[in-house]
Design a protein around this motif. Sequence first.
Motif, PDB file in Angstrom:
ATOM      1  N   ASP A 177     -39.136  -0.591 -37.831  1.00 49.16           N
ATOM      2  CA  ASP A 177     -40.016  -1.454 -37.044  1.00 49.16           C
ATOM      3  C   ASP A 177     -40.944  -2.223 -37.984  1.00 49.16           C
ATOM      4  O   ASP A 177     -41.824  -1.636 -38.613  1.00 49.16           O
ATOM      5  N   SER A 178     -40.771  -3.530 -38.066  1.00 48.65           N
ATOM      6  CA  SER A 178     -41.585  -4.327 -38.983  1.00 48.65           C
ATOM      7  C   SER A 178     -43.062  -4.287 -38.616  1.00 48.65           C
ATOM      8  O   SER A 178     -43.922  -4.508 -39.476  1.00 48.65           O
ATOM      9  N   GLY A 179     -43.373  -3.978 -37.356  1.00 44.36           N
ATOM     10  CA  GLY A 179     -44.772  -3.869 -36.959  1.00 44.36           C
ATOM     11  C   GLY A 179     -45.474  -2.690 -37.590  1.00 44.36           C
ATOM     12  O   GLY A 179     -46.686  -2.712 -37.802  1.00 44.36           O
ATOM     13  N   LYS A 180     -44.731  -1.651 -37.918  1.00 47.67           N
ATOM     14  CA  LYS A 180     -45.304  -0.456 -38.559  1.00 47.67           C
ATOM     15  C   LYS A 180     -45.024  -0.409 -40.059  1.00 47.67           C
ATOM     16  O   LYS A 180     -45.846   0.088 -40.830  1.00 47.67           O
ATOM     17  N   HIS A 206     -27.254  -3.711 -39.426  1.00 46.48           N
ATOM     18  CA  HIS A 206     -27.344  -3.474 -37.988  1.00 46.48           C
ATOM     19  C   HIS A 206     -28.433  -4.379 -37.409  1.00 46.48           C
ATOM     20  O   HIS A 206     -29.626  -4.160 -37.663  1.00 46.48           O
ATOM     21  N   GLU A 207     -28.035  -5.374 -36.645  1.00 44.50           N
ATOM     22  CA  GLU A 207     -28.991  -6.290 -36.025  1.00 44.50           C
ATOM     23  C   GLU A 207     -29.804  -5.615 -34.927  1.00 44.50           C
ATOM     24  O   GLU A 207     -30.845  -6.115 -34.506  1.00 44.50           O
ATOM     25  N   SER A 208     -29.301  -4.474 -34.438  1.00 45.45           N
ATOM     26  CA  SER A 208     -30.062  -3.652 -33.491  1.00 45.45           C
ATOM     27  C   SER A 208     -29.696  -2.200 -33.728  1.00 45.45           C
ATOM     28  O   SER A 208     -28.624  -1.898 -34.276  1.00 45.45           O
ATOM     29  N   ARG A 209     -30.583  -1.304 -33.340  1.00 44.97           N
ATOM     30  CA  ARG A 209     -30.359   0.131 -33.501  1.00 44.97           C
ATOM     31  C   ARG A 209     -30.705   0.854 -32.202  1.00 44.97           C
ATOM     32  O   ARG A 209     -31.614   0.442 -31.471  1.00 44.97           O
ATOM     33  N   SER A 210     -29.978   1.917 -31.939  1.00 44.89           N
ATOM     34  CA  SER A 210     -30.230   2.707 -30.737  1.00 44.89           C
ATOM     35  C   SER A 210     -31.475   3.547 -30.930  1.00 44.89           C
ATOM     36  O   SER A 210     -31.607   4.277 -31.912  1.00 44.89           O
ATOM     37  N   HIS A 211     -32.402   3.427 -29.969  1.00 46.01           N
ATOM     38  CA  HIS A 211     -33.633   4.200 -30.042  1.00 46.01           C
ATOM     39  C   HIS A 211     -34.165   4.430 -28.636  1.00 46.01           C
ATOM     40  O   HIS A 211     -34.321   3.484 -27.855  1.00 46.01           O
ATOM     41  N   ALA A 212     -34.420   5.692 -28.319  1.00 49.99           N
ATOM     42  CA  ALA A 212     -34.978   6.076 -27.014  1.00 49.99           C
ATOM     43  C   ALA A 212     -34.161   5.514 -25.863  1.00 49.99           C
ATOM     44  O   ALA A 212     -34.701   5.029 -24.865  1.00 49.99           O
ATOM     45  N   GLY A 213     -32.834   5.543 -26.023  1.00 49.26           N
ATOM     46  CA  GLY A 213     -31.947   5.135 -24.951  1.00 49.26           C
ATOM     47  C   GLY A 213     -31.738   3.646 -24.797  1.00 49.26           C
ATOM     48  O   GLY A 213     -31.091   3.212 -23.833  1.00 49.26           O
ATOM     49  N   SER A 214     -32.260   2.839 -25.706  1.00 55.32           N
ATOM     50  CA  SER A 214     -32.070   1.394 -25.617  1.00 55.32           C
ATOM     51  C   SER A 214     -31.786   0.817 -26.994  1.00 55.32           C
ATOM     52  O   SER A 214     -31.942   1.497 -28.018  1.00 55.32           O
ATOM     53  N   ALA A 215     -31.341  -0.425 -27.015  1.00 50.96           N
ATOM     54  CA  ALA A 215     -31.054  -1.114 -28.275  1.00 50.96           C
ATOM     55  C   ALA A 215     -32.311  -1.835 -28.746  1.00 50.96           C
ATOM     56  O   ALA A 215     -32.852  -2.688 -28.036  1.00 50.96           O
ATOM     57  N   MET A 216     -32.778  -1.474 -29.944  1.00 52.19           N
ATOM     58  CA  MET A 216     -33.974  -2.102 -30.500  1.00 52.19           C
ATOM     59  C   MET A 216     -33.575  -3.132 -31.548  1.00 52.19           C
ATOM     60  O   MET A 216     -32.871  -2.812 -32.508  1.00 52.19           O
ATOM     61  N   PRO A 217     -33.980  -4.403 -31.381  1.00 56.40           N
ATOM     62  CA  PRO A 217     -33.669  -5.421 -32.392  1.00 56.40           C
ATOM     63  C   PRO A 217     -34.274  -5.047 -33.747  1.00 56.40           C
ATOM     64  O   PRO A 217     -35.374  -4.495 -33.817  1.00 56.40           O
ATOM     65  N   VAL A 218     -33.551  -5.350 -34.813  1.00 51.16           N
ATOM     66  CA  VAL A 218     -33.985  -5.024 -36.174  1.00 51.16           C
ATOM     67  C   VAL A 218     -34.176  -6.316 -36.957  1.00 51.16           C
ATOM     68  O   VAL A 218     -33.263  -7.145 -37.022  1.00 51.16           O
ATOM     69  N   ASP A 219     -35.357  -6.493 -37.532  1.00 52.67           N
ATOM     70  CA  ASP A 219     -35.624  -7.690 -38.333  1.00 52.67           C
ATOM     71  C   ASP A 219     -36.001  -7.345 -39.771  1.00 52.67           C
ATOM     72  O   ASP A 219     -36.632  -8.145 -40.472  1.00 52.67           O
ATOM     73  N   THR A 220     -35.634  -6.139 -40.216  1.00 54.45           N
ATOM     74  CA  THR A 220     -35.858  -5.736 -41.602  1.00 54.45           C
ATOM     75  C   THR A 220     -34.524  -5.488 -42.285  1.00 54.45           C
ATOM     76  O   THR A 220     -33.530  -5.186 -41.635  1.00 54.45           O
ATOM     77  N   GLU A 221     -34.509  -5.600 -43.614  1.00 53.04           N
ATOM     78  CA  GLU A 221     -33.250  -5.547 -44.357  1.00 53.04           C
ATOM     79  C   GLU A 221     -32.782  -4.112 -44.595  1.00 53.04           C
ATOM     80  O   GLU A 221     -33.583  -3.204 -44.807  1.00 53.04           O
ATOM     81  N   ASP A 222     -31.446  -3.943 -44.562  1.00 51.36           N
ATOM     82  CA  ASP A 222     -30.829  -2.663 -44.915  1.00 51.36           C
ATOM     83  C   ASP A 222     -30.490  -2.600 -46.398  1.00 51.36           C
ATOM     84  O   ASP A 222     -30.395  -1.510 -46.971  1.00 51.36           O
TER      85      ASP A 222
END
Length: 366
Positions: A168-171, A208-224
Amino acid sequence: MYRSSVAIAGSGFMGSTHLEALRRLGITVAGVVCSSPEKAQQTASDFGVPNAYGSYEDMLADSAVGAVHICVPNNLHYTMAKQALLAGKHVMCEKPLAMDSRETEDLVWVAEQSGLAAGVCYNLRYYPLNFEARHLAGGGQLGRLFHVNGCYIQDWLQLETDFNWRVDSGKGGALRAVADIGTHWMDMVQMITGQKIHRVFADLATVHESRSHAGSAMPVDTEDCASILFRMDGGLAGSFFVSQVASGRKNTIRYEISGEKGAIAWDSERPEELWRGYRGRTNETMVKDPSLLSAGAMRHTSYPGGHMEGYPDTFKHCFHDFYSYIEAGNFTSPPPFPTFPDGHRELQLCEAILKSHRQQSWVEVG
């Protein structure tokens, strides 16, 4: 060693790792503060420390606490480090020091005005043979340095179902793999070579442009993962690769430094060995033995040859430098540990790397 008590903010992997290292040094841990009073109570019980502070402010108000270790998500570092310094506490902060270079620049100024010790936990430079590498590279035994290359690779975020707050780029910030582990590699090679990275060309990738978290797909904007070219202020050319999706690599750090008289290479999966390469004679592998090391490397070695020093020992040696400096009491002398200015420089590097990726061009650091 340090006579006052220390408090730890954070109860995760880093919090427990800091606690263990402090106890090995004989430093008293007064208590912990967590995201809630209930969690602090449970952590204090689990860790066996006397105090579970109800809030960070309560911890800072404890006159018995002389230093604070900040082991919380990145977005909290700036505020907590600044509050601790203004409260008269020495600070050892996990990396990255803050979310951007404006925050780190402010922290550098606050630390300078405070007259307190302010360190950033770039502990991985503290493998003993890294100091031997510095002795060889900085002492002229490799001659003029030509180039450096390496990597820091892991696989713990390889799957689409793998998740951590750092995603999470916010954290965690706009950069993830580079900020989380790439800064360790950059800190390491800059310490060893005595040169600073001043230009970068970067290519970042998100698997991964999105990742599974807490039962939903969370968009990812940070690099792997990321590939980075750089130039250092002493003329050294370099490159390194960072990944958190490298199958089978749990925590692999490698570097190789080549010069006109020879080369050196180190791999964290074989931390007791330093390879030395030559053009005109047989290559060598140096095995860590304090009786054979330079004075700087021997100072950061606790065990005799054949007795491995690993990841937990890097924290111990980092904190030993930090608290020995505090006890010596001469805050005008050069600190032997990674400092807030080092943390500021790493944020400037991260920002230059992100800018380079977005522009697809070379970018000057800072």
